[in-house]
Design an enzyme around this catalytic site. Structure first.
Site: not given
Lengths: 374, 327
Positions: B61, B130
């Site tokens: 990321e 999540h």
């Protein structure tokens, strides 16, 4: 017994394939000023003289900055003395439109690539005006977090390659940066997408106080390139010829579409990490510095230039006078500037200033024109 | 011509149409090309625009955001997908220390026209990490804009505006309502301006400010309270969390005299505090009751067996409405 035999075989094999020579690097200009191989046709005489002029200029700038800091005329300053060859040699190998991503210790490279000395002084004086580069250059302000800018160089190189432009990107960083995750991500991305980027590591042996042996069990930094299947080379970072040729070659390979290069330039900073640091706390400063002075990047080039009749005492004298004049001019220019305007901090946070910032700007403007109201 | 699309389809259409219109637009992220994204937001775009413009990156990321900054510096308009909001943390340094600061620290010389799209929020029975809702991190960072659509029309129009914005935009996509309903979306490219809230339900008794998946929950609570008690709540979809639409917030509170903020993010130092502070600055004397916050709790977003209780519910919002109106 079988196991023992295998073990012996294994050890013999490993020994044969392991080199433990710390000084294993490419060197062209030796500390005694002699060449290990001819550079005819690779580096012209004018370039050699320019290398010397730049290295002496930036060293004088560096010393001046330390003095200015001691006098309270500059903020905390990160000196680079000892690393002139790595910075000057690499920047001279670039093309003007190449992207350059420096750290706080790479203003010599930035200067060679076109950043005016006055801008560098302004930056270290804490002036916002010192954050820009000339409009025809792509030199970013010094990156303060470690290794993060390697990814920016990956991105600019990526865009250049998408447009098939013959432009390279170079990121400067130190040995400590190679422990960061972004070093890995940058080399990995550059390898996967085969990008025209040059990763120039100045391994000066210390990340502030921590020696390279404590950064990594890797024998060298250049060998990391093998893990990403990209080109890697270890050079004498105090040898301006080796640096120049390594970067020149890396750049040519980059713009020809052959991907990135990791260059480990082995060097040393003679002084402190910054003016706020005391190197005596973590190394035998005088001894270590003296040992490295014997491998000084400027002294060896001067010997070479004098022996090849490209330099002499007269030229030295007039050049040093020129250096002094240029520095004094730049210092005078920046010190004559009007006081910093605090309202400038509100500019350029966004392309269009949102109401929050406009309101706060107004509040500060009103504050500075009167006392407590109401 | 309009069609009934989900938020997800509206997002795909915005990406598709901007890519067709502007060749500088490039998508990068994990699993976005061949796989079309784990939610299929980029489905079909690889075939249409090729591997140079729809790029599967290595799983990193910081690499995605950091290289996107460089792409943006050098003339591209990167749209980076972070697979789930909580996976952005390795890239937070790139976002906060670089993307957000680049324009300021180059005095306007270099900008970063970057969009980071990322699914966010709870309510999809996701695994750990999540379901986060940390929009306040980004709203707290000078240099970033933060945008959250709550319906398909806005999803398309706001994403187009985000891609045309010269500054970095964090575009948070509420996963819970990605496919929950369809709404009319015009086929041609259009824009919903950033920084503008929308009144989705008019009322005179209390102003409810919400965004993302919470908007519909707040709306349902407001409808029920009108049926049950006759109280008419105004519901305002903030749509952009930085910069907030000051006028919309202030004028609504001036009208109703009562306010409530609903967000699924943790309460402490959440955006509710900022909105209440704005009301305090601009509309204090109009208030007839303390401003209410209905939020997620100050606990890590829990595993999904109890996520419904973590999230603000209709009944919790209704209770808050009653307490505020009866104060």
């Amino acid at each position: 017994m079988m196991v023992e035999n295998q073990k012996a075989l294994y050890l013999t094999f490993m020994k044969a394939h392991t080199k433990r020579d710390e000084e294993e690097f490419v060197q062209i200009l030796r500390p005694d000023g002699q060449l290990t191989s001819a550079v005819n046709g690779l580096i012209d005489k004018d370039t050699m003289v320019r290398m010397y002029e730049w290295m002496t200029l930036v060293r004088a700038v560096d010393r001046k900055c330390i003095n200015l800091q001691r006098q309270g005329r500059l903020g905390t300053y990160a000196p680079f003395e000892g690393q002139e060859a790595a910075q000057v040699g690499s920047a001279l190998a670039l093309s003007p439109m190449d992207w350059l991503f420096p750290t706080y210790r790479d203003h010599a490279a930035a200067m060679v690539h076109g950043q005016p000395l006055s801008q560098i002084l302004l930056y270290w004086m804490g002036r916002l005006e010192g954050l820009t580069c000339p409009p025809d250059r792509r030199i970013l302000p010094p990156c303060v977090p470690i290794a993060t800018h390697l990814l920016h160089a990956v991105g600019t190189a990526w865009a250049s390659s998408l447009r098939d432009e013959a432009v390279a990107s170079i990121a400067y960083f130190g040995d400590g940066a190679t422990s960061e995750g972004d070093f890995h991500e940058a080399l990995n991305f550059a390898g996967v997408f085969k990008l025209p980027v040059i990763f120039l590591c100045q391994n000066n042996g210390y990340a502030i106080s921590v020696p390279f042996e404590r950064q990594s069990a890797s024998r060298t930094i250049a060998q990391r390139a093998a893990a990403y299947d990209i080109h890697g080379v270890r050079i004498d970072g105090n040898d301006v010829f080796a640096v120049y040729l390594a970067v020149k070659e890396a750049r040519e390979r980059a713009v020809a579409g052959h991907g990135p290069t990791l260059i480990e330039a082995v060097t040393f900073r003679y002084g402190a990490h910054t003016t706020a640091d005391d190197p005596h706390r973590y190394r035998k400063q005088e001894e270590v510095s003296a040992a490295w002075r014997a491998r000084d990047p400027i002294a060896r080039l001067r010997i070479h230039l004098e022996q090849t009749d490209l330099w002499d005492a007269d030229r030295e004298q007039s050049w040093q006078a020129e250096v002094g004049r240029r520095i004094e001019e730049a210092v005078a220019l920046v010190e004559a500037m009007p006081k910093a305007n605090a309202l400038d901090m509100f500019e350029h946070v966004y392309a269009q200033t949102p109401w929050t910032i406009a309101l706060q700007r107004q509040q500060l403007a009103e504050e500075s024109t009167g006392g407590v109201r109401g | 011509m309009t069609r009934a699309l989900t938020i997800l389809q509206a997002i795909t259409e915005a990406l598709d149409q901007k890519m067709a219109e502007d060749e500088r637009v490039l998508l990068l992220g994990e699993d976005i090309a061949t796989n079309g994204g784990v939610f299929r937001a980029t489905d079909g775009l690889l075939d249409k625009y090729g591997a140079k413009r729809v790029v599967d990156t290595p799983l990193a990321e910081s690499g995605i955001i950091g290289s996107a900054i460089g792409l943006a510096l050098n003339g591209m308009i990167p749209v980076a997908e972070i697979q789930f909001l909580a996976f952005i943390f390795p890239g937070l340094e790139q976002l906060v220390a670089h993307a957000a600061r680049m324009r300021s620290r180059t005095r306007g010389q270099f900008g970063v026209p970057l969009v980071i799209r990322t699914p966010y929020g709870a309510g999809i029975r996701g695994p750990e990490l999540h379901s986060e809702s940390v929009e306040a991190f980004f709203a707290h960072t000078p240099g970033l804009k933060v945008v959250v659509p709550s319906n398909p029309y806005d999803a398309k129009g706001l994403l187009v505006s985000a891609m045309e914005d010269p500054d970095p935009v964090v575009f948070l996509e509420p996963t819970r309502i990605y496919r929950a309903f369809r709404a009319d979306v015009p086929e041609p490219l259009y824009r919903v301006p950033l920084g503008q809230a929308q009144v989705v339900r008019e009322g005179e008794d209390l102003s409810i400010f919400a965004w993302g998946a919470m908007l519909r929950v707040a709306l349902k609570a407001a409808e029920q309270m009108e049926q049950e008690k006759g109280w008419r709540c105004e519901v305002i979809d903030l749509r952009t969390l930085y910069p907030l639409d000051r006028d919309a917030i202030v004028s609504s509170v001036q009208k109703t005299g009562r306010a409530m903020v609903v967000h699924e993010a943790h309460r402490t130092a959440g955006l509710g505090a900022e909105i209440i502070s704005l009301i305090n600055d601009e509309a204090l004397l109009y208030l007839r009751a303390p401003v209410k916050r209905i939020t997620g709790f100050d606990v890590p977003v829990p595993l999904f067996s109890v996520e419904d209780e973590y999230l603000p519910t209709e009944s919790r919002i209704k209770q808050g409405i009653a307490e505020t109106i009866l104060f």
